[in-house]
Design a protein around this motif. Structure first.
Motif, short mmCIF file in Angstrom:
data_model
loop_
_atom_site.label_atom_id
_atom_site.label_comp_id
_atom_site.label_asym_id
_atom_site.label_seq_id
_atom_site.Cartn_x
_atom_site.Cartn_y
_atom_site.Cartn_z
N SER A 92 17.64 80.20 51.72
CA SER A 92 18.70 80.91 50.84
C SER A 92 17.74 81.16 49.52
O SER A 92 17.93 80.65 48.46
CB SER A 92 19.82 80.26 50.60
OG SER A 92 19.44 78.90 49.78
N PRO A 93 16.56 82.02 49.71
CA PRO A 93 15.58 82.23 48.57
C PRO A 93 16.30 83.13 47.31
O PRO A 93 16.19 84.32 47.30
CB PRO A 93 14.62 82.87 49.47
CG PRO A 93 15.03 83.65 50.13
CD PRO A 93 16.23 82.66 50.87
N SER A 94 17.31 82.47 46.63
CA SER A 94 18.11 83.33 45.49
C SER A 94 18.07 82.30 44.26
O SER A 94 18.30 80.91 44.52
CB SER A 94 19.20 83.59 45.88
OG SER A 94 20.20 82.76 46.32
N VAL A 95 18.06 83.06 43.12
CA VAL A 95 18.20 82.35 41.84
C VAL A 95 19.07 83.46 41.21
O VAL A 95 19.02 84.45 41.25
CB VAL A 95 17.04 82.02 41.09
CG1 VAL A 95 17.14 81.39 39.84
CG2 VAL A 95 15.96 81.29 42.09
N ASP A 96 19.93 82.67 40.35
CA ASP A 96 20.75 83.66 39.21
C ASP A 96 19.90 84.44 38.24
O ASP A 96 18.88 83.61 37.82
CB ASP A 96 21.78 82.81 38.45
CG ASP A 96 22.92 82.31 39.36
OD1 ASP A 96 23.04 82.72 40.37
OD2 ASP A 96 23.56 81.20 38.91
#
Length: 159
Positions: A92-96
């Motif tokens: 899940s390659p995500s960041v805010d």
């Protein structure tokens, strides 16, 4: 100065600071990914890091978690630098997004997504910035084919 900032950060976010390193006069703090907006807001408002000079992704293929997002910030008053890292899983390659904290993050995050495939949740305009809109894949990932997708590997000089 950076040591004081790290201590202040640990005081306010004790469970969110995963580690810190000082090397050759540069301070790096690794923090929990889920609260990056809150931490960056604190660093801007309470510690004076009013300039995000760079944001980039790093690929550690074979390591878990595979990616890091690195925020290089600068305090224009004290002339001090601070590097903040978050660890990002391959699944899940995500960041805010921190584009609400520093508007310059808008383009840096687009570039990071375009080349590394790390998504920034809540980003106001997440679209390619360097590659063509129909490009497939993320060229700075270490497992990306060197010649590009669907191309024969380079065989050296033919003459």
């Amino acid at each position: 100065m950076s040591k004081q900032v790290v201590e202040k950060l640990k005081e306010h976010f004790s469970t969110l600071v995963l580690g810190d390193v000082e090397y050759r006069g540069e301070t790096t703090v690794t923090v929990e990914r889920s609260e990056i907006v809150k931490i960056c807001t604190f660093l801007r408002d309470d510690c004076g890091y009013n300039f995000l000079s760079d944001l980039c992704g790093v690929d550690y293929l074979g390591r878990t978690p595979r990616f890091e997002v690195v925020y290089n910030m600068y305090n224009l008053t004290d002339k001090t630098r601070l590097r903040v890292k978050v660890l990002v899983r391959e699944e899940s390659p995500s960041v805010d997004t921190v584009s609400g904290v520093w508007s310059t993050a808008n383009w840096h995050e687009r570039e990071c997504w375009d080349l590394m495939g790390i998504t920034f949740k809540g980003h106001p305009d997440m679209r390619r910035i360097l590659m063509p809109a129909d490009w497939v894949g993320f060229p700075l990932r270490k497992d990306y084919p060197l010649q590009g997708p669907d191309r024969e590997p380079y065989q050296g000089r033919l003459s």
